[in-house]
Design an enzyme around this catalytic site. Sequence first.
Site, PDB file in Angstrom:
ATOM      1  N   ASP A 122      -2.847   4.713  -2.556  1.00 12.04           N
ATOM      2  CA  ASP A 122      -3.794   5.402  -1.683  1.00 12.04           C
ATOM      3  C   ASP A 122      -4.200   6.741  -2.312  1.00 12.04           C
ATOM      4  OD1 ASP A 122      -4.914   5.316   1.115  1.00 12.04           O
ATOM      5  OD2 ASP A 122      -3.848   7.225   1.260  1.00 12.04           O
TER       6      ASP A 122
ATOM      7  N   HIS B 259     -11.025  -1.710   4.670  1.00 13.30           N
ATOM      8  CA  HIS B 259     -10.770  -1.239   6.024  1.00 13.30           C
ATOM      9  C   HIS B 259     -11.407   0.115   6.326  1.00 13.30           C
ATOM     10  CE1 HIS B 259      -7.974   0.721   3.403  1.00 13.30           C
ATOM     11  NE2 HIS B 259      -7.666   1.574   4.364  1.00 13.30           N
ATOM     12  N   ASP B 260     -12.071   0.721   5.352  1.00 13.03           N
ATOM     13  CA  ASP B 260     -12.691   2.033   5.555  1.00 13.03           C
ATOM     14  C   ASP B 260     -14.210   1.970   5.656  1.00 13.03           C
ATOM     15  OD1 ASP B 260     -10.256   3.434   5.443  1.00 13.03           O
ATOM     16  OD2 ASP B 260     -10.318   3.549   3.255  1.00 13.03           O
TER      17      ASP B 260
ATOM     18  N   ASP C 181       0.870  -1.181   0.000  1.00 10.20           N
ATOM     19  CA  ASP C 181       0.000   0.000   0.000  1.00 10.20           C
ATOM     20  C   ASP C 181       0.903   1.226   0.000  1.00 10.20           C
ATOM     21  OD1 ASP C 181      -2.196   1.714   0.441  1.00 10.20           O
ATOM     22  OD2 ASP C 181      -3.146   0.237   1.763  1.00 10.20           O
TER      23      ASP C 181
ATOM     24  N   GLU D  14      -6.647   3.592  -5.499  1.00  4.45           N
ATOM     25  CA  GLU D  14      -7.833   3.894  -4.700  1.00  4.45           C
ATOM     26  C   GLU D  14      -8.367   5.234  -5.161  1.00  4.45           C
ATOM     27  OE1 GLU D  14      -9.563   4.928  -0.287  1.00  4.45           O
ATOM     28  OE2 GLU D  14      -7.592   5.587  -0.910  1.00  4.45           O
TER      29      GLU D  14
HETATM   30  C1  GLC Z   1      -7.393   6.086   2.186  1.00  6.23           C
HETATM   31  C2  GLC Z   1      -7.227   4.961   3.167  1.00  6.23           C
HETATM   32  C3  GLC Z   1      -7.748   5.413   4.492  1.00  6.23           C
HETATM   33  C4  GLC Z   1      -6.933   6.599   4.937  1.00  6.23           C
HETATM   34  C5  GLC Z   1      -6.922   7.698   3.888  1.00  6.23           C
HETATM   35  C6  GLC Z   1      -5.857   8.698   4.147  1.00  6.23           C
HETATM   36  O1  GLC Z   1      -8.706   6.406   1.965  1.00  6.23           O
HETATM   37  O2  GLC Z   1      -7.897   3.823   2.696  1.00  6.23           O
HETATM   38  O3  GLC Z   1      -7.710   4.393   5.452  1.00  6.23           O
HETATM   39  O4  GLC Z   1      -7.458   7.120   6.124  1.00  6.23           O
HETATM   40  O5  GLC Z   1      -6.660   7.188   2.607  1.00  6.23           O
HETATM   41  O6  GLC Z   1      -4.596   8.154   3.856  1.00  6.23           O
END
Ligand code: GLC
Length: 560
Positions: A216, A333-334, A109, A275
């Site tokens: 990310d 995880h979000d 990641d 993402e």
């Molecule tokens: C992404 C991650 C999340 C994090 C955010 C800031 O959305 O999945 O868990 O808080 O980025 O890095």
Amino acid sequence: MTARRSADPAWWQTGVVYQVYPRSFADANGDGVGDLAGIIQHLDHLADGTADSLGVDAIWLSPIYPSPDFDFGYDVADYVGVDPKFGTLADFDRLVEACHGRGIKVILDLVLNHSSHLHPWFESSRASRTGPHADWYIWRDSPGRTKAGRRRPPNNWRGFFGGPAWTWDEGRGQFYLHTFLPQQPDLNWRSTGARAAILDVVRTWLGRGADGFRLDVFNTFLKDAALRSNPRRPGGRGWGAQVHLHDRNQPELVGALAELRAVVDERPGRMTVGELFDGSAADAAAYAAPGHLVFDFGWLGLPWSAAAFREAILRRDAAFGPTVWPANVLSNHDQPRHAGRFDLLPGGEPSLGDARAKVAATLLLTQRGTPFLYYGEEIAMRDLVIPNAQAFDPQARRSSPRAPAWNRDQARGPMPWRGGHGGGFSGGVPWLPLPPDHEVRNVERQASDPDSVLSLYRRLLSLRRATPALVRGTQELVDVDDPEVLAYRRAADGRSALVALNFASRPAHIRLPVPAPGGPWRIALATHPRQGRDALGEALGEGIGETAILAPLEALIAYD
Ligand code: GLC
């Protein structure tokens, strides 16, 4: 996707990826926090080459780098190290070797939009306006003071976790930008030095054996060069009070992605999955490229409804077309875990059954695209219940009645491997409590139950592997005369697979399309017992004619 022939699909297309949240997967040293050694101990669960494991093709590790954990690893203090709570670089090397020995790829990641405020780059950047890292972050003077005497920030941008996206730094006498927490300053992708350092990070991990990267919030890397304020969105609250026109999806992003992707492409077989932060299926398709997936999060907010999924699939298929390859996901995880999300009955009561989780698993593993599983979903793990007042998650801790936020800790519970103290997760005190049902819902127990969710995942993965149509086939929605049944046909090499998912809690009488060569459909998998077996006593091969009856919440896969 252009160059690849259908006979030669890459692993990132044919494979199934499993997301490990390292804090919560397995704790080998008993400190209550999962670690790399724990992951190594549980690789048999992921892929041991037999029917007694899931048989995934890759794992994605949420961040393992040194981090002060203001956002649990998504605030990186050293991009090329391993946090001591997870182990060492040597443990990482061991993990890669062990994974590769089993044919499992390893995806890291990469959090490249922002670092931790404790990263030496930021410490140096905030120390001097002329030093070597001066422009590695996004600094601006204050345009003046408000009537009340407060310094005005450079524009109206908001932080995703609440509050303004700008924090004043006394030492440097300027504001710095942070799309997330003040402890997560945004890197300046327009700085040549910063960009070169970022690409070096990518090279370092490729050299260490990483097979790919999850990027990310990649679409926030570039911001409007003039930092113009965003238009207001009437009626929205917090982050939603603005149209995010100038703080993401900038035209210059395309060039930056191309540069990053070129570094990855230097090593054949490596990939990225982006993402997409706050974007549509059309955005996801537009940013995807051969070897570079982008998540389509279109299923995450859907209610339990065949019609809602049908619409999302049509939207997704229209955006991706026949050539761009989707990355499919139901949980991460979000977000609230989907087994619980979908389990709510009208009125919000949980039904406590796993039938919907089984239908959802069949959907995820048979739709066109690369499925991403989130650890625990293979046992239909539910969210923990932890009030915001007790949250570790910064999003929940900063929640307010004006901008309420969901506590993400709840989807990050320790993996229950077996019953008993610590659930096989840890010999110590787990950093979050084990799910309250872990005595009955755990890997060991489900492994010995042929009708469990875990057994279904194993079967689905093995059926996928054996059925080219399910892996790389074309996809077409099919009308089976019942609006609560979602059905689709996948086809490759002149063979078809038909998937029929009964979303209703009543039986469904469906009309099937004629299979291609004119013969009957034969059932390959059914989540409910049928004459020819299964549920999941397997066998089947049972032929079905033009009509069929699905049991309540039954998922069925047939082939021609
Ligand atoms: C992404 C991650 C999340 C994090 C955010 C800031 O959305 O999945 O868990 O808080 O980025 O890095």
